[in-house]
Design a protein around this motif. Structure first.
Motif, PDB file in Angstrom:
ATOM      1  N   SER A 376      -5.052   4.555   0.936  1.00  0.00           N
ATOM      2  CA  SER A 376      -4.945   4.441   2.389  1.00  0.00           C
ATOM      3  C   SER A 376      -6.153   3.682   2.919  1.00  0.00           C
ATOM      4  CB  SER A 376      -4.873   5.830   3.030  1.00  0.00           C
ATOM      5  OG  SER A 376      -3.679   6.470   2.660  1.00  0.00           O
ATOM      6  N   GLY A 377      -5.873   2.598   3.655  1.00  0.00           N
ATOM      7  CA  GLY A 377      -6.963   1.775   4.154  1.00  0.00           C
ATOM      8  C   GLY A 377      -7.450   2.189   5.524  1.00  0.00           C
ATOM      9  N   GLN A 378      -8.392   1.403   6.049  1.00  0.00           N
ATOM     10  CA  GLN A 378      -8.996   1.708   7.345  1.00  0.00           C
ATOM     11  C   GLN A 378      -8.846   0.551   8.330  1.00  0.00           C
ATOM     12  OE1 GLN A 378     -10.265   4.755   7.912  1.00  0.00           O
ATOM     13  NE2 GLN A 378      -9.695   5.298   5.807  1.00  0.00           N
ATOM     14  N   ARG A 379      -8.187  -0.526   7.913  1.00  0.00           N
ATOM     15  CA  ARG A 379      -8.077  -1.700   8.791  1.00  0.00           C
ATOM     16  C   ARG A 379      -7.181  -1.395   9.987  1.00  0.00           C
ATOM     17  NH1 ARG A 379      -8.882  -7.139   6.026  1.00  0.00           N
ATOM     18  NH2 ARG A 379      -7.799  -7.884   7.886  1.00  0.00           N
ATOM     19  N   SER A 380      -7.505  -1.994  11.116  1.00  0.00           N
ATOM     20  CA  SER A 380      -6.668  -1.867  12.308  1.00  0.00           C
ATOM     21  C   SER A 380      -5.563  -2.915  12.263  1.00  0.00           C
ATOM     22  CB  SER A 380      -7.513  -2.074  13.571  1.00  0.00           C
ATOM     23  OG  SER A 380      -8.498  -1.061  13.664  1.00  0.00           O
ATOM     24  N   VAL A 381      -4.425  -2.560  12.821  1.00  0.00           N
ATOM     25  CA  VAL A 381      -3.287  -3.474  12.856  1.00  0.00           C
ATOM     26  C   VAL A 381      -3.583  -4.605  13.840  1.00  0.00           C
ATOM     27  CG1 VAL A 381      -0.840  -3.702  13.413  1.00  0.00           C
ATOM     28  CG2 VAL A 381      -1.676  -1.649  12.251  1.00  0.00           C
ATOM     29  N   ASN A 438       5.818   2.468   6.323  1.00  0.00           N
ATOM     30  CA  ASN A 438       4.756   3.013   5.484  1.00  0.00           C
ATOM     31  C   ASN A 438       4.975   4.493   5.162  1.00  0.00           C
ATOM     32  OD1 ASN A 438       2.446   2.510   3.954  1.00  0.00           O
ATOM     33  ND2 ASN A 438       1.092   3.335   5.533  1.00  0.00           N
ATOM     34  N   LEU A 439       6.245   4.928   5.200  1.00  0.00           N
ATOM     35  CA  LEU A 439       6.576   6.287   4.776  1.00  0.00           C
ATOM     36  C   LEU A 439       6.669   6.350   3.251  1.00  0.00           C
ATOM     37  CD1 LEU A 439       9.298   7.155   7.434  1.00  0.00           C
ATOM     38  CD2 LEU A 439       6.927   7.959   7.367  1.00  0.00           C
ATOM     39  N   TYR A 440       7.009   5.234   2.628  1.00  0.00           N
ATOM     40  CA  TYR A 440       7.009   5.098   1.177  1.00  0.00           C
ATOM     41  C   TYR A 440       6.057   3.963   0.817  1.00  0.00           C
ATOM     42  CZ  TYR A 440      11.467   7.724   0.863  1.00  0.00           C
ATOM     43  OH  TYR A 440      12.453   8.679   0.926  1.00  0.00           O
ATOM     44  N   TYR A 457      -4.136  -0.959   5.622  1.00  0.00           N
ATOM     45  CA  TYR A 457      -4.199  -0.601   7.040  1.00  0.00           C
ATOM     46  C   TYR A 457      -4.286   0.917   7.208  1.00  0.00           C
ATOM     47  CZ  TYR A 457      -2.875  -5.390   8.308  1.00  0.00           C
ATOM     48  OH  TYR A 457      -2.849  -6.748   8.469  1.00  0.00           O
ATOM     49  N   ASP A 458      -4.869   1.328   8.308  1.00  0.00           N
ATOM     50  CA  ASP A 458      -4.894   2.751   8.658  1.00  0.00           C
ATOM     51  C   ASP A 458      -3.450   3.188   8.920  1.00  0.00           C
ATOM     52  OD1 ASP A 458      -5.143   5.250   9.754  1.00  0.00           O
ATOM     53  OD2 ASP A 458      -6.420   4.650  11.429  1.00  0.00           O
ATOM     54  N   PRO A 459      -2.921   4.164   8.148  1.00  0.00           N
ATOM     55  CA  PRO A 459      -1.511   4.550   8.281  1.00  0.00           C
ATOM     56  C   PRO A 459      -1.128   4.973   9.697  1.00  0.00           C
ATOM     57  CG  PRO A 459      -2.458   5.543   6.312  1.00  0.00           C
ATOM     58  CD  PRO A 459      -3.591   4.934   7.088  1.00  0.00           C
ATOM     59  N   GLU A 460      -1.992   5.741  10.364  1.00  0.00           N
ATOM     60  CA  GLU A 460      -1.672   6.211  11.715  1.00  0.00           C
ATOM     61  C   GLU A 460      -1.635   5.044  12.693  1.00  0.00           C
ATOM     62  OE1 GLU A 460      -4.053   9.431  13.044  1.00  0.00           O
ATOM     63  OE2 GLU A 460      -3.579  10.718  11.335  1.00  0.00           O
ATOM     64  N   ASP A 461      -2.579   4.115  12.545  1.00  0.00           N
ATOM     65  CA  ASP A 461      -2.611   2.961  13.433  1.00  0.00           C
ATOM     66  C   ASP A 461      -1.372   2.094  13.206  1.00  0.00           C
ATOM     67  OD1 ASP A 461      -3.950   1.377  15.433  1.00  0.00           O
ATOM     68  OD2 ASP A 461      -4.329  -0.103  13.847  1.00  0.00           O
ATOM     69  N   LEU A 462      -0.961   1.978  11.957  1.00  0.00           N
ATOM     70  CA  LEU A 462       0.226   1.177  11.636  1.00  0.00           C
ATOM     71  C   LEU A 462       1.482   1.798  12.243  1.00  0.00           C
ATOM     72  CD1 LEU A 462       1.550  -1.151  10.066  1.00  0.00           C
ATOM     73  CD2 LEU A 462       1.625   0.361   8.062  1.00  0.00           C
ATOM     74  N   ARG A 548       7.460   3.902  22.922  1.00  0.00           N
ATOM     75  CA  ARG A 548       6.282   3.263  22.343  1.00  0.00           C
ATOM     76  C   ARG A 548       6.210   1.800  22.759  1.00  0.00           C
ATOM     77  NH1 ARG A 548       4.815   5.326  16.308  1.00  0.00           N
ATOM     78  NH2 ARG A 548       5.110   7.552  16.677  1.00  0.00           N
ATOM     79  N   GLU A 549       4.988   1.329  22.942  1.00  0.00           N
ATOM     80  CA  GLU A 549       4.772  -0.102  23.152  1.00  0.00           C
ATOM     81  C   GLU A 549       4.544  -0.712  21.775  1.00  0.00           C
ATOM     82  OE1 GLU A 549       5.111  -1.771  25.848  1.00  0.00           O
ATOM     83  OE2 GLU A 549       5.533  -0.015  27.073  1.00  0.00           O
ATOM     84  N   ALA A 550       5.566  -0.595  20.919  1.00  0.00           N
ATOM     85  CA  ALA A 550       5.433  -0.992  19.527  1.00  0.00           C
ATOM     86  C   ALA A 550       5.708  -2.485  19.351  1.00  0.00           C
ATOM     87  CB  ALA A 550       6.395  -0.183  18.671  1.00  0.00           C
ATOM     88  N   GLN A 551       5.102  -3.078  18.314  1.00  0.00           N
ATOM     89  CA  GLN A 551       5.336  -4.488  18.011  1.00  0.00           C
ATOM     90  C   GLN A 551       6.538  -4.664  17.085  1.00  0.00           C
ATOM     91  OE1 GLN A 551       1.832  -7.166  17.648  1.00  0.00           O
ATOM     92  NE2 GLN A 551       0.691  -5.280  17.224  1.00  0.00           N
ATOM     93  N   LEU A 552       6.952  -3.559  16.463  1.00  0.00           N
ATOM     94  CA  LEU A 552       8.140  -3.596  15.615  1.00  0.00           C
ATOM     95  C   LEU A 552       9.026  -2.414  15.977  1.00  0.00           C
ATOM     96  CD1 LEU A 552       9.879  -4.500  13.173  1.00  0.00           C
ATOM     97  CD2 LEU A 552       8.381  -3.098  11.728  1.00  0.00           C
TER      98      LEU A 552
END
Length: 635
Positions: A376-381, A438-440, A457-462, A548-552
């Motif tokens: 699990s990474g730490q990068r922001s989306v 990113n569930l699997y 990427y940070d899973p929660e941020d993704l 959500r103001e989601a991009q996907l």
């Protein structure tokens, strides 16, 4: 006082799997040893740190009250001894007896003191019960909160593993046992202090009495420990069967399954299946219970015999004039209480060892880590996404499955693109969606977002950048407002946003006809709840994606329960509202699919065709064939 004298005077779902589990359980019983229960006690200090953290004030009060109560039995026996000696003296001394009516007579002091001790003991017991109950409720709630929060940190495919689910089930269903453990350990400490105090009185008279008492309870201790260990092994080995019993009990009497049960006449099948499994468990448990009762009776008889042996000895000393009648009652009462306390301590100790084994199930579950944690990474989306999502030779295989759900899958989802996933059931469409969310994690290959592996990427941020509605969405027994807010629960108090999401998904027309509008409880589980039709529920669930103001945005068969007109309107709005955002759509209706910019056709987990509707029809491949077949159904 009379009570003291009286006490002194007389005292399958899958049959092969089930058989395998049972064999494993029997093996566990044979291999079990006392050391396993003793080693399980290492969890008790950690458990009490949990208790202290829940409420230091209540925990401290409970300890203080028990410390005070532990000294009451010795005080009561000593006061009783003084009263008996004074009564005997009054019988033999008329001068002493002549003042018995005077309030200042010594006997009344001791009687008054015994009354005060009796009242204090009753009040202390009630106070201890109260603090136990309050602490137990807090600990039960706290452990449930811990389980819920920890479960949310684990990977989705861990929940799809039966062994993992058994661990979760044991951790979830043993709350009452853990609450009982707290009370048992505190009671054990209280009784041990009382035993030490009472033992001092026996040792002062004759140490051999205490030795007789200790030797008498050893067989009972060994027996209780052995049978508690076997009981734990049996319960643990039957976890899958007990889960099946819970499932059968639920579907046999549930509003969600009532229609199918009645229509297909399944009540006989379900009840017979439940009876078969429960009868097998009863028979195995009965054998253990009978052996436990037989040996328990034998050990109890040994304890009773030892008590009366010591009692005869004390009576002889009294007859010979070596001790007073009051001392006789003190020693007889002390010995009787000690016998009861020691047997209780022995029995409770083995129960503590057994319950601590169950406590181990909780800590083992809380110590489980997500299988993907190491990656699990730490990068922001990136905001906005510039290059999009890219699948590079992605393959995915479910645990314990030899078949690949996806294999050699490569494609790109560009920013702002509407991509439809098409294929027969089991082709891998929903698996792609879960990989995107990113569930699997891919079994092989990788998924990139703007050229960076999703795992960096940070899973929660993704997940905050992805709005998704699955075909098997949950019908939460919450209010309409909360059901919609589930899509972005941090905005549950943002009424304008909730109403906007409802308007976009057409759920506003559903809410408008509810008696309490957005505050209406949905579902029949709770009083005052109102159930919705399948199409109405789907509109409410669809509103979650707009929270959500989601991009996907991903819609996995989001309109399956809607009629053709409502579905068409939903997707017209969807296409308009998703301008500038990437979207993935799964649908079996080609009239809907053709609205996508590109269509990815899957077969047996592999990409077969990719292009726009017009391109795929012109190609004359499998997509064109299925499109023509479905079109004929409308002619």
């Amino acid at each position: 006082m009379v009570q003291i004298l009286l006490n002194a005077a007389g005292q399958p779902n899958n049959r092969l799997a089930m058989d395998k589990n049972r064999r494993r359980g029997n093996s566990a019983q044979k291999e079990s040893s006392f050391s396993e229960q003793f080693s399980s006690l290492r969890n008790v200090p950690r458990f009490f740190r949990m208790i202290w953290a829940v409420s230091p004030r209540l925990a401290l009060w409970n300890i203080v009250l028990r410390l005070i109560q532990s000294g009451v039995p010795l005080a009561m026996l000593y006061v009783g001894k003084e009263i008996i000696d004074l009564v005997v003296k009054a019988i033999g001394d008329p001068a002493f007896a002549s003042h018995i009516g005077s309030p200042g007579h010594p006997i009344w002091f001791w009687v008054g003191l015994e009354l005060a001790l009796a009242i204090a003991s009753s009040l202390l017991n009630r106070a201890i019960t109260l603090t136990d109950s309050l602490l137990g409720d807090l600990v039960s709630n706290d452990s449930s909160v811990r389980i819920i929060r920890h479960a949310a940190t684990l990977d989705l495919y861990q929940f799809e593993d039966a062994t993992f689910y058994d661990k979760l089930e044991r951790a979830r269903t043993q709350t009452a046992g853990r609450t009982a453990l707290m009370s048992m350990v505190l009671s054990q400490a209280q009784d041990l202090i009382t035993v030490i105090l009472l033992s001092g009185g026996l040792i002062a008279f004759n140490p051999w009495l205490l030795l007789i008492l200790v030797v008498a309870v050893i067989p009972s201790f060994i027996g209780e420990t052995k049978f508690n260990q076997e009981s734990y092994s049996l319960t643990r080995s039957w976890t899958p069967e007990r889960r099946e019993l819970d499932y059968l009990r639920y579907i046999g009497a549930s509003n969600e399954t009532a229609k199918e049960i009645k229509i297909f006449g399944l009540e006989g099948f379900i009840s017979e299946r439940f009876k078969a499994i429960s009868d097998r468990y009863f028979l195995v448990n009965q054998k253990l219970a009978l052996r436990r009762a037989a040996w328990g009776s034998f050990f109890s008889a040994i304890g009773t015999f030892s008590y009366y042996a010591a009692y005869v000895f004390v009576i002889g000393q009294t007859v010979l004039g070596q001790i007073t009648v009051g001392t006789l009652t003190f020693l007889a009462g002390a010995f009787n209480r000690l016998q009861g306390l020691l047997q209780g301590i022995v029995s409770r100790f083995s129960r503590i060892g057994e319950t601590a084994l169950y406590l181990q199930d909780l800590f083992e579950f809380l110590e489980l880590e997500p299988l993907s944690k190491s990656r699990s990474g730490q990068r922001s989306v990136p905001r906005p996404i510039k290059e999009g999502f890219q699948f590079e030779n992605v393959g995915f295989q479910y645990a314990e499955s030899e078949v690949w759900a996806l294999r050699h899958l490569s494609f790109t989802l560009r920013p702002g693109e509407k991509l439809a996933l098409v294929g027969e059931n089991g082709a891998g469409k929903t698996t792609i969606v879960k990989l995107l969310a990113n569930l699997y994690e891919p079994t092989e290959g990788r998924i990139l977002l703007d050229g960076v592996d999703l795992r960096d990427y940070d899973p929660e941020d993704l997940r905050r950048e992805i709005g998704i509605i699955f075909q098997d969405y949950i019908r939460f027994m919450f209010t309409a407002r909360e059901n919609i807010a589930v899509g972005n629960i941090s905005e549950k108090e943002n009424q304008p946003r909730i109403e906007s999401a409802a308007q976009k998904s057409l759920a506003d027309s559903v809410v408008e006809h509810l008696p309490h509008k957005y505050e209406q409880m949905l579902g029949r589980r709770f009083t005052g709840g109102v159930d919705l039709s399948g199409g109405q529920w789907q509109k409410v669930a669809l509103a979650r994606a707009y929270m959500r103001e989601a991009q996907l945005v991903i819609l996995d068969e989001p309109t399956a329960a809607l009629d053709a007109r409502a579905e068409h309107e939903v997707f017209l709005r969807f296409a308009e509202l998703m301008k500038g955002k990437a979207a993935v759509l799964i649908s079996h209706r080609f009239s809907t699919v053709r609205m996508a910019d590109r269509i990815l056709f899957l077969e047996h987990g592999q990409l077969l065709e990719l292009g726009s509707h017009e391109e795929l029809v012109a190609k004359g491949g499998k997509y064109a064939e299925l499109f023509r077949l479905q079109a004929k159904g409308y002619l």
